[in-house]
Design a protein around this motif. Structure first.
Motif, PDB file in Angstrom:
ATOM      1  N   LEU A  73       0.829  -1.208   0.000  1.00 35.53           N
ATOM      2  CA  LEU A  73       0.000   0.000   0.000  1.00 35.53           C
ATOM      3  C   LEU A  73       0.863   1.258   0.000  1.00 35.53           C
ATOM      4  N   VAL A  74       1.927   1.246   0.794  1.00 39.98           N
ATOM      5  CA  VAL A  74       2.828   2.410   0.846  1.00 39.98           C
ATOM      6  C   VAL A  74       3.511   2.608  -0.498  1.00 39.98           C
ATOM      7  N   PHE A  75       3.993   1.516  -1.097  1.00 39.82           N
ATOM      8  CA  PHE A  75       4.645   1.616  -2.404  1.00 39.82           C
ATOM      9  C   PHE A  75       3.670   2.145  -3.452  1.00 39.82           C
ATOM     10  N   ALA A  76       2.470   1.580  -3.490  1.00 42.78           N
ATOM     11  CA  ALA A  76       1.484   1.995  -4.491  1.00 42.78           C
ATOM     12  C   ALA A  76       1.144   3.478  -4.330  1.00 42.78           C
ATOM     13  N   THR A  77       0.979   3.923  -3.080  1.00 45.75           N
ATOM     14  CA  THR A  77       0.676   5.336  -2.832  1.00 45.75           C
ATOM     15  C   THR A  77       1.811   6.230  -3.329  1.00 45.75           C
ATOM     16  N   TYR A  78       3.030   5.798  -3.081  1.00 45.41           N
ATOM     17  CA  TYR A  78       4.192   6.565  -3.529  1.00 45.41           C
ATOM     18  C   TYR A  78       4.189   6.729  -5.047  1.00 45.41           C
ATOM     19  N   PHE A  79       3.939   5.637  -5.772  1.00 42.18           N
ATOM     20  CA  PHE A  79       3.975   5.724  -7.233  1.00 42.18           C
ATOM     21  C   PHE A  79       2.796   6.532  -7.782  1.00 42.18           C
ATOM     22  N   VAL A  80       1.650   6.477  -7.133  1.00 43.35           N
ATOM     23  CA  VAL A  80       0.513   7.310  -7.548  1.00 43.35           C
ATOM     24  C   VAL A  80       0.855   8.788  -7.363  1.00 43.35           C
ATOM     25  N   VAL A  81       1.412   9.121  -6.208  1.00 45.08           N
ATOM     26  CA  VAL A  81       1.771  10.518  -5.932  1.00 45.08           C
ATOM     27  C   VAL A  81       2.843  11.009  -6.901  1.00 45.08           C
ATOM     28  N   MET A  82       3.843  10.183  -7.174  1.00 43.76           N
ATOM     29  CA  MET A  82       4.903  10.583  -8.106  1.00 43.76           C
ATOM     30  C   MET A  82       4.360  10.807  -9.505  1.00 43.76           C
ATOM     31  N   ASP A  83       3.381  10.000  -9.907  1.00 45.60           N
ATOM     32  CA  ASP A  83       2.803  10.176 -11.245  1.00 45.60           C
ATOM     33  C   ASP A  83       1.952  11.435 -11.324  1.00 45.60           C
ATOM     34  N   ILE A  84       1.378  11.845 -10.190  1.00 43.02           N
ATOM     35  CA  ILE A  84       0.607  13.087 -10.161  1.00 43.02           C
ATOM     36  C   ILE A  84       1.547  14.300 -10.179  1.00 43.02           C
ATOM     37  N   LEU A  85       2.615  14.217  -9.393  1.00 43.36           N
ATOM     38  CA  LEU A  85       3.534  15.342  -9.298  1.00 43.36           C
ATOM     39  C   LEU A  85       4.344  15.533 -10.583  1.00 43.36           C
ATOM     40  N   ARG A  86       4.668  14.434 -11.248  1.00 42.44           N
ATOM     41  CA  ARG A  86       5.437  14.521 -12.492  1.00 42.44           C
ATOM     42  C   ARG A  86       4.713  13.717 -13.570  1.00 42.44           C
ATOM     43  N   PRO A  87       3.694  14.318 -14.184  1.00 41.51           N
ATOM     44  CA  PRO A  87       2.889  13.587 -15.185  1.00 41.51           C
ATOM     45  C   PRO A  87       3.743  13.147 -16.365  1.00 41.51           C
ATOM     46  N   ARG A  88       3.390  11.992 -16.892  1.00 42.02           N
ATOM     47  CA  ARG A  88       4.104  11.458 -18.049  1.00 42.02           C
ATOM     48  C   ARG A  88       3.543  12.049 -19.338  1.00 42.02           C
ATOM     49  N   ALA A  89       4.381  12.028 -20.371  1.00 44.00           N
ATOM     50  CA  ALA A  89       3.899  12.386 -21.704  1.00 44.00           C
ATOM     51  C   ALA A  89       2.984  11.290 -22.203  1.00 44.00           C
ATOM     52  N   ALA A  90       2.146  11.633 -23.165  1.00 45.43           N
ATOM     53  CA  ALA A  90       1.218  10.649 -23.711  1.00 45.43           C
ATOM     54  C   ALA A  90       1.987   9.504 -24.356  1.00 45.43           C
ATOM     55  N   SER A  91       1.491   8.282 -24.188  1.00 47.45           N
ATOM     56  CA  SER A  91       2.150   7.107 -24.749  1.00 47.45           C
ATOM     57  C   SER A  91       2.049   7.114 -26.265  1.00 47.45           C
ATOM     58  N   VAL A  92       3.109   6.643 -26.906  1.00 44.80           N
ATOM     59  CA  VAL A  92       3.104   6.590 -28.368  1.00 44.80           C
ATOM     60  C   VAL A  92       2.421   5.342 -28.881  1.00 44.80           C
ATOM     61  N   THR A  93       2.108   4.410 -28.011  1.00 46.36           N
ATOM     62  CA  THR A  93       1.473   3.175 -28.442  1.00 46.36           C
ATOM     63  C   THR A  93       0.018   3.193 -28.052  1.00 46.36           C
ATOM     64  N   GLY A  94      -0.782   2.636 -28.891  1.00 43.37           N
ATOM     65  CA  GLY A  94      -2.206   2.540 -28.613  1.00 43.37           C
ATOM     66  C   GLY A  94      -2.517   1.330 -27.777  1.00 43.37           C
ATOM     67  N   ASP A  95      -3.784   1.176 -27.454  1.00 47.11           N
ATOM     68  CA  ASP A  95      -4.228   0.021 -26.678  1.00 47.11           C
ATOM     69  C   ASP A  95      -4.424  -1.131 -27.637  1.00 47.11           C
TER      70      ASP A  95
END
Length: 452
Positions: free
Chosen positions: A195-217
């Motif tokens: 839970l702590v790890f997952a929260t950390y990665f969620v917060v990091m993704d909010i603070l530093r948003p990624r660029a849009a993926s070049v691959t589709g679904d």
């Protein structure tokens, strides 16, 4: 006479030097044991009759242990789940189910580590498996290398101590605790870490948003229901079935593992079709892993027999004689020793060689009043050892799992990126270990509630 008094120390020094030589660990253990037995025979300290104890020691260590037959079956279960493509199916399923959550790929990897890594057996296999299954997709989705590798390292090492992890079988045997209690003990700390790890990665993704993926679904036309059934219900249901059977005691661990092995073999055909060549490959890889594990068990049995014959058990007890320190301080020193050993060798060697040397000291520690009873104290110490080893495998610069991650990662991923990714996670690990040290109820609550 001076040589005789120092034979156990010479054995440990020789073992430490030869472990860095690159020779197979099982061969080094057996070779050092037999070599010092021959030396003892030459100086008239190891009677020739004692050589006949070696076959008996090997048989009693392996043949009479009712836990060990479950090990190759669980190893096959892990190999079959990996080769069937269950890891990728589960990754895609989880990503689709939690697609609205920031950092969903990292969260998915943590969950996969909890579910699939326990059967990988050793740290290297666990981390390498998740790296190959998840890292290319994470990089395609523009996750920063330090975030992607941090999530994989955390997931791979966390899974090694999550039941039904093979490490827990050996740990329960080494500390003379029941399998069910040692299986239940790490569950709450592991879930807290996840839970702590997952929260950390969620917060990091909010603070530093990624660029849009070049691959589709690439599989967007497949229904959610199919993802849930194929990617989640089948592998997770199988793992939970095995875990529940072992903890409940309804069947023996080997019987529960056999059911899991048959189910995992069936999943190969579900995911890959009637491909018997994959089943054959899975059996071959399981044979190699099983031989590696039990070769170490065999070597450790020979080494410990000779080591104890020369009074090696007294070494650990002698380290603390005359020191005005408490049982709690002795436990911290033992955990620190195991933490350092985890930088250089896998848990198999630590639990089969190092822990038996330290066990006489651990056995004499009195935490019954602190934890609630002597059996619960063993369970608490087992959980602490598992958490400390898992943290050691993750800690730079020597973290055992980090080099396996680097070896399985693409060439553009450098070791410094991996180090930067895991440093915050190690801090979280140490925080949880501190909680378990000072609040043992975190560990003992579940075994007490379910096993009375």
């Amino acid at each position: 006479m001076i040589l005789v008094d120092h034979l156990p120390i010479l054995m440990l020094v020789t073992l430490a030097l030869l472990l860095f030589s690159g020779f197979p660990v099982g061969g080094v253990l057996a070779g050092v044991g037999i070599g010092f037995a021959v030396l003892g025979l030459a100086i008239d300290e190891f009677p020739i009759q004692s050589f006949f104890l070696i076959p008996y020691r090997i048989y009693s260590a392996i043949g009479e242990n009712l836990v060990y037959p479950a090990v190759p079956l669980l190893l096959f279960m892990g190999v079959a789940l990996e080769m069937s493509g269950a890891a990728r199916e589960l990754l895609l399923c989880l990503q689709k189910l939690i697609s609205k959550i920031p950092g969903n790929m990292c969260v998915s990897v943590i969950i996969i580590g909890l579910l699939l890594a326990p059967m990988a057996g050793v740290v290297g296999a666990s981390v390498a498996t998740i790296t190959l299954a998840a890292l290319p997709t994470m990089l395609e989705q523009r996750y920063r290398p330090e975030i992607a590798t941090g999530a994989i390292a955390a997931a791979g090492t966390l899974g090694v101590i999550a039941p039904p992890a093979i490490m827990l079988f050996f740990l329960s045997d080494a500390l003379e605790a029941t399998i069910a209690s040692v299986f239940l003990a790490p569950i709450v700390p592991v879930l807290i870490l996840a839970l702590v790890f997952a929260t950390y990665f969620v917060v990091m993704d909010i603070l530093r948003p990624r660029a849009a993926s070049v691959t589709g679904d690439e599989e967007s036309d497949i229904s959610i229901a199919r993802y849930v059934l194929r990617g989640f219900v089948l592998p997770v249901g199988l793992i939970l079935l095995v875990l529940a059977a072992i903890i409940s005691g309804i069947v023996a661990p080997s019987e529960a593992a056999a059911v899991g092995a048959i189910g995992a073999a069936g999943l190969i055909f579900v995911y890959r079709g009637p491909d018997f060549s994959l089943l054959k490959q899975a059996l071959h890889r399981t044979m190699i892993l099983t031989a590696m594990v039990f070769f170490v068990v065999l070597g450790a049995s020979i080494f410990s027999l000779v080591f104890r014959f020369y009074g090696g058990d007294d070494i650990a007890e002698g380290l603390f004689d005359g020191l005005a320190i408490s049982d709690f301080q002795i436990l911290l020193i033992i955990l620190l020793i195991l933490f350092v050993l985890g930088f250089f060798i896998d848990w198999i060697e630590i639990i089969l060689v190092s822990l038996p040397i330290l066990y006489p000291v651990i056995r004499d520690l009195d935490f019954a009043a602190y934890v609630g009873s002597a059996p619960l104290a063993k369970v608490w110490i087992a959980a602490l050892i598992a958490l400390v080893l898992q943290t050691s495998f993750l800690t730079p610069p020597f973290g055992f799992s980090l080099f396996f991650l680097k070896g399985a990662a693409p060439p553009e991923i450098n070791i410094m990126q991996i180090y930067r990714g895991v440093v915050p996670l190690v801090a979280m690990q140490l925080m949880v270990i501190g909680f378990v040290l000072f609040m043992p109820q975190i560990v003992i609550w579940l075994p007490t509630a379910l096993l009375n």
